[in-house]
Design a protein around this motif. Structure first.
Motif, PDB file in Angstrom:
ATOM      1  N   LYS A 105       2.202  -3.120  -4.611  1.00  0.00           N
ATOM      2  CA  LYS A 105       1.220  -4.062  -4.047  1.00  0.00           C
ATOM      3  C   LYS A 105       1.930  -5.288  -3.487  1.00  0.00           C
ATOM      4  O   LYS A 105       1.660  -5.721  -2.358  1.00  0.00           O
ATOM      5  CB  LYS A 105       0.205  -4.470  -5.112  1.00  0.00           C
TER       6      LYS A 105
ATOM      7  N   TYR B 220      -0.641   2.238  -1.521  1.00  0.00           N
ATOM      8  CA  TYR B 220      -0.602   1.018  -0.709  1.00  0.00           C
ATOM      9  C   TYR B 220      -0.105   1.268   0.717  1.00  0.00           C
ATOM     10  O   TYR B 220       0.291   0.339   1.408  1.00  0.00           O
ATOM     11  CB  TYR B 220       0.265  -0.040  -1.404  1.00  0.00           C
TER      12      TYR B 220
ATOM     13  N   GLU C 184       3.677   2.789  -9.772  1.00  0.00           N
ATOM     14  CA  GLU C 184       3.351   1.699  -8.844  1.00  0.00           C
ATOM     15  C   GLU C 184       3.736   0.345  -9.411  1.00  0.00           C
ATOM     16  O   GLU C 184       4.257  -0.532  -8.700  1.00  0.00           O
ATOM     17  CB  GLU C 184       1.854   1.755  -8.512  1.00  0.00           C
TER      18      GLU C 184
ATOM     19  N   ARG D 177       3.910  -4.384  -0.267  1.00  0.00           N
ATOM     20  CA  ARG D 177       3.051  -4.320   0.919  1.00  0.00           C
ATOM     21  C   ARG D 177       2.712  -5.717   1.417  1.00  0.00           C
ATOM     22  O   ARG D 177       2.812  -6.008   2.611  1.00  0.00           O
ATOM     23  CB  ARG D 177       1.775  -3.539   0.605  1.00  0.00           C
TER      24      ARG D 177
END
Length: 423
Positions: free
Chosen positions: A202, A224, A196, A205
């Motif tokens: 994050k 996410y 990730e 998104r």
């Protein structure tokens, strides 16, 4: 994470795997990644991709006839070939094939003309871009990803190239899709090769939702996304939250001429009913031929599924996940006001159908599609202990060829008994 209401109400979407892999009918991207053929041989298919029979309005009419509410096109698979005129690489149907044009824009326009929401599949990984195999994750949780198209050799990492890939290709192409086509859904795949933090999921998104706040994001974003995406089998245990089952009509995702194991309409109805009875959507895949023609066997199955949905519309739309296992031998659904229960019977009832653990009184029973009224009675139970009897429903005279749906009108919001029945 707030889910857009249209998605949870949709019940059926169509996934379209279309790309240069349809020219020779080989596995999409995986055929060169796994060594079934060389990458040069795979990429020679660029020269044969014409899209000469591509009529997206025909697709949209077929998908609407199937009663789908959204459709997802593979805008870019792991092979890196974009189906639009991307400015970020020279590997696209517009720049590198005889098709010579954007194929995503006409798809989006055609779907919207028929009232379908537009989804675009996008692979995080790109096994053709020279900057992609430039860093390694802390651990290879899938050992087979240690492949020259995905990973540098240990000690040959180049973080600067990875940052360039993220900025110019990964985020850059996502920006192109968002600005040019305004997708309602971004359907990501291929995140398993990095973690990730390396993908900046994050931040990705947040950036997508800043640009288009109503975009739905599927679950392949390492925590996410908005919903789960199991494949090829209805989960035994009902998933938590919104979810979608990805399922093929044949065995393959993309077009393969030797793929003759087309599932029957009866099989597809069964999977669809089990999926929506569990509270999910079915994302049913088709793989068009190189010219853009959907195989007739697939078109027939989609039309057949749509016919069943129309006959049983009240049980499909405006309903929620039904009873837990044990109350009825088959899927079930409950109306939004929780006062109507729909029982799906895959096998034609010969004498009666049973429903266990219902505390409500049943006001009426009928068959969707025919309107036939069915008699019923309550057998057994232990009323003084609050244990309801079994509702035994007479078999209908006429049954649906694929699955019969029986509607029970209740005296109030559904109440279930979940005890052991002991006195």
């Amino acid at each position: 994470m707030t889910m857009q209401p249209w998605f949870t109400e949709a019940k059926l979407g169509i996934l379209v795997h279309w790309g240069i892999y349809a020219v020779d009918g080989v596995a999409e991207s995986w055929s060169f990644f796994g060594g079934d053929l060389t990458r040069d041989a795979y990429m020679r298919q660029l020269d044969g991709f014409t899209a000469s029979g591509y009529r997206p309005d025909d697709w949209a009419l077929l998908f609407r006839r199937a009663e789908a509410k959204y459709a997802v096109l593979t805008a870019k698979h792991h092979d890196g070939v974009a189906l639009w005129d991307t400015r970020r690489t020279d590997l696209s149907t517009a720049a590198s094939t005889p098709a010579g044009r954007d194929l995503v824009g006409p798809f989006a326009d055609a779907m919207r003309r028929q009232g379908l929401h537009v989804g675009l599949y996008f692979s995080h990984c790109d096994w053709s871009h020279p900057d992609y195999p430039s860093i390694r994750p802390s651990s290879l949780h899938r050992p087979w990803v240690d492949n020259r198209y995905a990973m540098p050799a240990p000690g040959d990492e180049d973080p600067a190239r990875w940052e360039r890939y993220l900025e110019q290709v990964h985020r850059g192409q996502i920006h192109e899709l968002l600005h040019a086509y305004r997708p309602d859904l971004l359907w990501f795949d291929g995140a398993w090769e990095r973690d990730e933090r390396q993908w900046r999921m994050k931040e990705l998104r947040e950036e997508i939702l800043r640009l288009r706040p109503d975009t739905v994001l599927n679950g392949r974003m390492l925590g996410y996304g908005d919903y789960a995406t199991p494949e090829l089998g209805v989960p035994i245990v009902r998933p938590e939250g919104p979810w979608e089952l990805c399922y093929t009509i044949g065995d393959a995702w993309g077009y393969q001429p030797g793929d003759a194991h087309h599932k029957s309409v009866r099989e597809l109805v069964r999977v669809f009913a089990e999926t929506i009875g569990h509270g999910g959507n079915l994302l049913l895949n088709t793989g068009p031929m190189e010219d853009g023609t959907i195989p007739p066997e697939h078109a027939d199955r989609l039309a057949g599924l749509g016919g069943w949905i129309r006959r049983n519309r009240d049980a499909v739309h405006g309903t929620m996940a039904g009873l837990p296992y044990g109350h009825h031998y088959g899927p079930s659904l409950i109306s939004e006001d929780r006062r109507t229960l729909f029982l799906v019977c895959f096998d034609a009832p010969r004498f009666f159908t049973e429903l266990r653990g219902l505390r409500n009184a049943v006001l009426s029973v009928s068959v969707l599609g025919t309107g036939e009224e069915l008699g019923h009675r309550v057998v057994g139970g232990f009323p003084s202990r609050g244990v309801p009897g079994v509702v035994r429903i007479n078999a209908p005279v006429l049954c649906d060829p694929y699955a019969t749906v029986i509607a029970l009108e209740l005296d109030g919001e559904i109440e279930l008994y979940r005890g052991s029945g002991e006195g």
